[in-house]
Design a protein around this motif. Structure first.
Motif, short mmCIF file in Angstrom:
data_model
loop_
_atom_site.label_atom_id
_atom_site.label_comp_id
_atom_site.label_asym_id
_atom_site.label_seq_id
_atom_site.Cartn_x
_atom_site.Cartn_y
_atom_site.Cartn_z
N ILE A 2 -3.70 -3.97 -1.96
CA ILE A 2 -4.04 -3.23 -0.75
C ILE A 2 -4.85 -4.10 0.20
N HIS A 3 -5.88 -4.75 -0.34
CA HIS A 3 -6.73 -5.58 0.50
C HIS A 3 -5.96 -6.79 1.03
N GLY A 4 -5.04 -7.32 0.20
CA GLY A 4 -4.25 -8.46 0.65
C GLY A 4 -3.33 -8.09 1.80
N CYS A 5 -2.66 -6.93 1.70
CA CYS A 5 -1.77 -6.48 2.78
C CYS A 5 -2.54 -6.21 4.06
N ARG A 6 -3.68 -5.53 3.93
CA ARG A 6 -4.50 -5.26 5.12
C ARG A 6 -5.02 -6.56 5.73
N ALA A 7 -5.36 -7.52 4.85
CA ALA A 7 -5.89 -8.80 5.35
C ALA A 7 -4.84 -9.57 6.13
N ILE A 8 -3.59 -9.51 5.68
CA ILE A 8 -2.53 -10.18 6.42
C ILE A 8 -2.39 -9.58 7.81
N LYS A 9 -2.39 -8.25 7.86
CA LYS A 9 -2.26 -7.58 9.15
C LYS A 9 -3.45 -7.88 10.06
N ARG A 10 -4.65 -7.89 9.48
CA ARG A 10 -5.85 -8.16 10.28
C ARG A 10 -5.90 -9.60 10.74
N ALA A 11 -5.47 -10.54 9.87
CA ALA A 11 -5.48 -11.95 10.26
C ALA A 11 -4.56 -12.18 11.46
N SER A 25 -7.27 -0.72 10.29
CA SER A 25 -6.02 -0.11 9.83
C SER A 25 -6.29 0.61 8.52
N SER A 26 -5.53 1.65 8.27
CA SER A 26 -5.71 2.44 7.06
C SER A 26 -5.08 1.72 5.87
N SER A 27 -5.74 1.83 4.72
CA SER A 27 -5.21 1.23 3.49
C SER A 27 -4.26 2.16 2.75
N ASN A 28 -4.21 3.44 3.15
CA ASN A 28 -3.40 4.41 2.41
C ASN A 28 -1.92 4.03 2.31
N PRO A 29 -1.27 3.59 3.40
CA PRO A 29 0.14 3.20 3.26
C PRO A 29 0.35 2.08 2.26
N TYR A 30 -0.58 1.11 2.22
CA TYR A 30 -0.45 0.01 1.28
C TYR A 30 -0.69 0.47 -0.15
N MET A 31 -1.59 1.43 -0.34
CA MET A 31 -1.81 1.97 -1.68
C MET A 31 -0.57 2.70 -2.20
N ILE A 32 0.05 3.46 -1.31
CA ILE A 32 1.28 4.17 -1.70
C ILE A 32 2.38 3.17 -2.03
#
Length: 337
Positions: A2-11, A25-32
């Motif tokens: 989850i944190h990796g996916c959000r980090a890519i988007k934020r970077a 950004s919300s982490s919920n979609p990445y958790m699902i």
């Protein structure tokens, strides 16, 4: 993941919109998404059939650790020297004395989690071919190499991260955004984190799957539900495995969405599991197997080691509990932030 996916988007967001943009950004979609991926991988029947996934995860771990280490060295050189101090974060830097104590104790929990691998050693040993050499000899060498390598990379990343940023060092150098550029290299590192965590989840959860299914088979030996299989293309899936493993992954996914503060929970889990699984039981088994006499020098040294690690686990549990309590006050369930 989850944190990796959000980090890519934020970077990518920071690169295009500037570092001052919050890029939330919300982490919920990445958790699902993580849960859906793990449901599929969880249908792999046994631990010995995920050896390839374990190798991929290990390679990814080496990749992002090397990138983090390299960026830490580069940032330290760019700063012209080390930041921070031997005493750690200053109380005057917006941190109260109590917070510094709790965070220091929580660090013990984080470190403990990195070494809480003992309960999967037996599962790994079961996948080793018959001697020569013996399984024990192979496991001893593998454990020494893996612990030494892990310690080197974690210590270097931690020390150089603090040297690069001092009191401003984030919890995670890659996903906490101590670094912003080069953004493409951060994307590579965070993608490696994503793949690593997918594999790590299976490595740690497969022994639990095997334990529950073995107990169920022993408890209900004639159950048609346990024996029933359905075919999905070329694969034959156990209905029981499909049902209960899917339910387990869904439960952990919901728990992750409910408690989206990874570091605090990891520290607590690590502190709770470290002493009994990694220290106490192995030490007691060694004493029993080798007939170590009570109150002999070796017995006293082993018991001292066990007691010291018990205190580390208690300290880590206390600090991580305080961290979880503090995080609960700041987060709303299922908010994803």
């Amino acid at each position: 993941m989850i944190h990796g996916c959000r980090a890519i988007k934020r970077a990518d967001c920071f690169h295009s919109k500037g570092h001052r943009n919050p890029c939330r950004s919300s982490s919920n979609p990445y958790m699902i998404l993580f849960g859906a991926v793990e449901i599929a991988f969880s249908q792999i029947p046994d631990f010995d059939q995920i050896w390839w996934l374990s190798i991929v995860a290990a390679a990814m771990s080496f990749t992002y650790a090397t990138i983090g280490l390299s960026l830490g060295i580069a940032q330290t050189v760019a700063n012209g020297g080390f930041r921070g101090s031997l005493t750690g974060v200053s109380v005057a830097a917006g941190v109260s004395p109590a917070q510094k104590v709790w965070r220091s104790l929580q660090a013990f929990g984080d470190i403990s989690f990195a070494y809480s691998y003992a309960y999967i050693l037996i599962e790994i040993q079961d996948t080793i071919r018959a001697p020569p050499p013996s399984e024990a000899a192979v496991m001893k060498r593998a454990t020494m190499v893996s612990v030494a390598t892990t310690t080197f990379f974690y210590m270097m990343c931690g020390c150089l991260g603090y040297a690069a940023f001092g009191a401003a060092a984030p919890d995670n150098l890659l996903t906490g955004f101590g670094f912003y550029e080069p953004f493409w290299l951060l994307d590579v590192a965070n993608a490696a984190i994503v793949v690593h965590l997918v594999g790590a989840y299976q490595v740690f959860v497969q022994p639990l799957f095997a334990f529950v299914e073995a107990r169920a088979a022993a408890r209900w030996p004639g159950s048609r539900f346990l024996a029933r299989e359905v075919r999905v293309g070329p694969f034959a899936l156990s209905v029981f495995r499909l049902t209960w493993r899917t339910a387990f992954v869904c439960l952990t996914t919901v728990a992750a969405m409910l408690l989206p503060f990874f570091g605090d929970v990891v520290g607590l889990l690590g502190a709770i599991s470290f002493w009994p699984l990694t220290v106490y039981f192995p030490v007691e088994m060694y004493i029993k197997q080798h007939g170590v006499r009570r109150w002999s020098t070796r017995w006293v040294c082993l018991q001292t080691l066990s007691a010291a690690c018990f205190l580390v686990s208690v300290a880590g549990a206390v600090g991580s509990t305080a961290g979880v309590v503090g995080a609960v006050k700041l987060h709303r369930p299922f908010s994803g932030y």
